[in-house]
Design a protein around this motif. Structure first.
Motif, PDB file in Angstrom:
ATOM      1  N   ARG A  67       0.790  -1.189   0.219  1.00 29.31           N
ATOM      2  CA  ARG A  67      -0.004   0.133  -0.111  1.00 29.31           C
ATOM      3  C   ARG A  67       0.957   1.122   0.075  1.00 29.31           C
ATOM      4  O   ARG A  67       0.339   2.271  -0.336  1.00 29.31           O
ATOM      5  CB  ARG A  67      -0.724   0.128   1.291  1.00 29.31           C
ATOM      6  N   HIS A  68       2.219   1.149   0.480  1.00 25.82           N
ATOM      7  CA  HIS A  68       2.888   2.324   0.505  1.00 25.82           C
ATOM      8  C   HIS A  68       3.844   2.406  -0.942  1.00 25.82           C
ATOM      9  O   HIS A  68       5.219   2.476  -0.634  1.00 25.82           O
ATOM     10  CB  HIS A  68       4.010   2.094   1.703  1.00 25.82           C
ATOM     11  N   SER A  69       3.160   2.538  -1.889  1.00 21.97           N
ATOM     12  CA  SER A  69       3.962   2.760  -3.056  1.00 21.97           C
ATOM     13  C   SER A  69       3.870   3.728  -3.823  1.00 21.97           C
ATOM     14  O   SER A  69       3.980   3.818  -5.153  1.00 21.97           O
ATOM     15  CB  SER A  69       3.460   1.277  -3.881  1.00 21.97           C
ATOM     16  N   GLN A  70       3.410   4.740  -3.168  1.00 20.90           N
ATOM     17  CA  GLN A  70       3.311   6.051  -4.129  1.00 20.90           C
ATOM     18  C   GLN A  70       4.552   7.008  -3.785  1.00 20.90           C
ATOM     19  O   GLN A  70       5.343   6.955  -2.594  1.00 20.90           O
ATOM     20  CB  GLN A  70       1.848   6.836  -3.564  1.00 20.90           C
ATOM     21  N   GLU A  71       4.639   8.083  -4.494  1.00 23.59           N
ATOM     22  CA  GLU A  71       5.891   9.115  -4.386  1.00 23.59           C
ATOM     23  C   GLU A  71       5.816   9.556  -3.064  1.00 23.59           C
ATOM     24  O   GLU A  71       6.950   9.824  -2.469  1.00 23.59           O
ATOM     25  CB  GLU A  71       5.899   9.837  -5.503  1.00 23.59           C
ATOM     26  N   ASP A  73       4.655   8.427  -0.388  1.00 20.71           N
ATOM     27  CA  ASP A  73       4.499   7.313   0.913  1.00 20.71           C
ATOM     28  C   ASP A  73       5.179   5.983   0.331  1.00 20.71           C
ATOM     29  O   ASP A  73       4.645   5.200  -0.174  1.00 20.71           O
ATOM     30  CB  ASP A  73       3.376   6.977   1.210  1.00 20.71           C
ATOM     31  N   GLN A  74       6.402   6.130   0.488  1.00 26.16           N
ATOM     32  CA  GLN A  74       7.306   4.792  -0.068  1.00 26.16           C
ATOM     33  C   GLN A  74       7.986   4.192   0.933  1.00 26.16           C
ATOM     34  O   GLN A  74       8.649   4.611   1.954  1.00 26.16           O
ATOM     35  CB  GLN A  74       8.626   5.549  -0.676  1.00 26.16           C
ATOM     36  N   THR A  86      10.398   7.526   2.186  1.00 25.58           N
ATOM     37  CA  THR A  86       9.850   8.891   1.659  1.00 25.58           C
ATOM     38  C   THR A  86      10.625  10.111   1.741  1.00 25.58           C
ATOM     39  O   THR A  86      10.946  10.965   0.929  1.00 25.58           O
ATOM     40  CB  THR A  86       8.389   9.076   2.264  1.00 25.58           C
ATOM     41  N   LYS A  97      13.717   8.862  -7.898  1.00 27.35           N
ATOM     42  CA  LYS A  97      13.028   7.916  -8.844  1.00 27.35           C
ATOM     43  C   LYS A  97      13.451   6.438  -8.828  1.00 27.35           C
ATOM     44  O   LYS A  97      12.577   5.734  -8.690  1.00 27.35           O
ATOM     45  CB  LYS A  97      13.000   8.450 -10.294  1.00 27.35           C
ATOM     46  N   ASN A 100      11.521   5.338  -5.759  1.00 23.20           N
ATOM     47  CA  ASN A 100      10.122   5.155  -6.104  1.00 23.20           C
ATOM     48  C   ASN A 100       9.703   3.935  -6.742  1.00 23.20           C
ATOM     49  O   ASN A 100       8.773   3.139  -6.622  1.00 23.20           O
ATOM     50  CB  ASN A 100       9.578   6.372  -6.692  1.00 23.20           C
TER      51      ASN A 100
END
Length: 483
Positions: A67-71, A73-74, A86, A97, A100
């Motif tokens: 679930r933590h796979s966004q820029e 929230d990494q 993050t 990147k 990410n």
């Protein structure tokens, strides 16, 4: 492996390392998944400028980590430890990147592949620790083959035991000497015979070879494989990339490392993002065809590749990207180093050709170098599989997106040993003079797990670039012209 109960480390623990220390604002936030099963406080409390989080027993499932796979929230996993990267992403020397691209995934093999001194790097990870995988969870995502992953990790340990990651400084010193001799010889010929038309072809050939071989040397310094001490590697990389080639090291690192961790993966690999000029692979042509996009007659892209792609890759595409990146991101050190490249050329060749003539000489040398570099870099990737993110293991990701060119003395020299592209991608910090030693082991491992190990003659590899472009153009045309 790092333990959760390790004692906090103060500033003195990182003294002598070459990377900037982690400031208080770069410590992990310790976010917990919305529906997670983690125990304890929801946020890690941090204190001190480089201290580790308090003793934690947080455990997470893969479902929660993914679930933590966004820029913004990494999270990623290294050796079953869960890290929140993050805030650290902005300071990551390889670029934000790259992190990410592995957010929500197991990054163990990528971490080991890209860092020649993992024990030091783990010191930087320590303040970012938020927990570990739950005991019942596998070490990798469930879609990955654990035996294949274990076999590859065993192969890496064997390479380390055989000292394959130890650089032969004599090899690289001779390579650098070759480059400097070519540069000096070009100037001596010009000084002795003058700037007559008869000397221009000889000087052009010498400088073109020097520039191409500089490209291969900067691959080594960029991947931290020549000098184990980062401060020395940093200076040598600046000298080779900026002073000898006139390109930004930061630009190259941030772009090239993305390519290495996710080769031929849309949209993570910048090397296959060549639209709208070219359409490569299967997905881009279909996308453009369905949207009825025709900026250029793509059916002829395999022809204008020779007229545009080959001669202009270095002097136009790479140079403009490098300059833009340096200016927009204020890479002042790179700007100074790159300026020294042009100053050197004007001091050396300005008295013979003048300012305008020297500019023409620089452009002409890069035009001649460009096909050489384009062929060497693209023959191993454009004909291979290109896909969206499939979250494959490290071995499969690299092998499916790359291929080799047969070994010979000439092929090794001409490509700077990048004819061993599979080994170069699997072990980017391995000195290239050892690729031929590990190649049979990699081939055997691929055969064991049914992975293709593609090894071609060089001329066939060159031709496969145009054939792949023609195939992609045909896919585009079939969809674009259908009624």
């Amino acid at each position: 492996m790092m333990k959760l109960e390790d004692k906090p480390m103060g500033k003195e623990s990182l003294e002598g390392t070459s990377q900037p220390l982690l400031g208080e604002r770069h410590l992990a936030n310790g976010k917990s998944a919305a529906n997670g099963t983690a125990t304890g406080s929801e946020k890690q409390k941090t204190s001190g400028s480089c201290s580790a989080p308090r003793k934690s027993h947080h455990t997470y499932s893969w479902q929660e980590i993914q679930r933590h796979s966004q820029e913004a929230d990494q999270w990623l996993v290294v050796d079953r430890k869960v890290y929140n990267v993050t805030d650290w992403a902005a300071r990551h020397p390889g670029g934000r990147k790259v992190l990410n691209h592995y957010a929500g995934e197991d990054a163990t093999d990528a971490f080991r592949a890209m860092h020649p001194e993992p024990d030091i790097m783990r010191l930087y990870l320590k303040p970012l620790l938020v927990g570990e995988l739950a005991p019942e969870e596998p070490s990798q995502e469930r879609n990955k083959n654990p035996q294949l992953v274990a076999d590859f990790q065993e192969l890496r340990r064997s390479c380390e035991a055989m000292n394959m990651f130890d650089a032969n400084l004599g090899f690289f010193s001779l390579h650098l000497l070759q480059i400097l001799v070519l540069e000096a010889l070009a100037w001596l010929i010009l000084w002795h015979f003058g700037n007559s038309w008869s000397t221009i072809p000889v000087i052009s050939v010498l400088l073109t070879i020097s520039q191409a071989q500089s490209s291969f040397l900067q691959h080594d310094t960029g991947h931290l494989s020549v000098f184990r001490k980062s401060k020395w590697n940093h200076l040598v990389h600046k000298f080779v990339m900026c002073h000898l080639k006139g390109l930004s090291t930061n630009w190259w690192n941030h772009r090239h490392f993305q390519h290495h961790v996710k080769p031929n993966i849309y949209p993570k690999d910048p090397d296959i993002n060549v639209g709208p000029l070219f359409l490569v692979g299967d997905l881009q042509p279909i996308k453009y065809g369905k949207k009825k996009i025709k900026y250029i007659d793509y059916e002829k892209q395999h022809l204008y590749f020779y007229m545009v792609g080959l001669p202009l890759l270095m002097p136009i595409y790479f140079n403009l990207q490098s300059m833009q990146e340096m200016y927009l991101r204020r890479y002042w050190a790179d700007i100074v180093w790159v300026s020294s490249f042009y100053i050197r050329y004007f001091i050396t060749y300005g008295p013979f050709y003048g300012i305008f003539g020297t500019i023409v000489l620089i452009f002409w040398i890069k035009v001649l170098e460009s096909p050489w570099i384009a062929y060497v870099t693209q023959m191993s990737h454009i004909p291979m599989k290109m896909s969206n993110e499939e979250n494959r293991d490290w071995l499969s990701t690299q092998v499916l997106g790359t291929c080799n060119v047969e070994q010979s003395f000439f092929n090794d020299w001409f490509t700077g040993h990048l004819n061993f592209q599979i080994e170069h991608h699997l072990f980017p910090t391995m000195p290239r003079h050892n690729y031929h030693r590990v190649a049979p082991l990699v081939r055997s491992l691929c055969a064991k797990h049914g992975l293709p190990y593609v090894n071609k003659p060089m001329l066939k590899a060159f031709g496969d670039i145009a054939r792949a472009l023609k195939k992609s153009a045909a896919l585009w045309a079939d969809i674009y012209y259908e009624t």
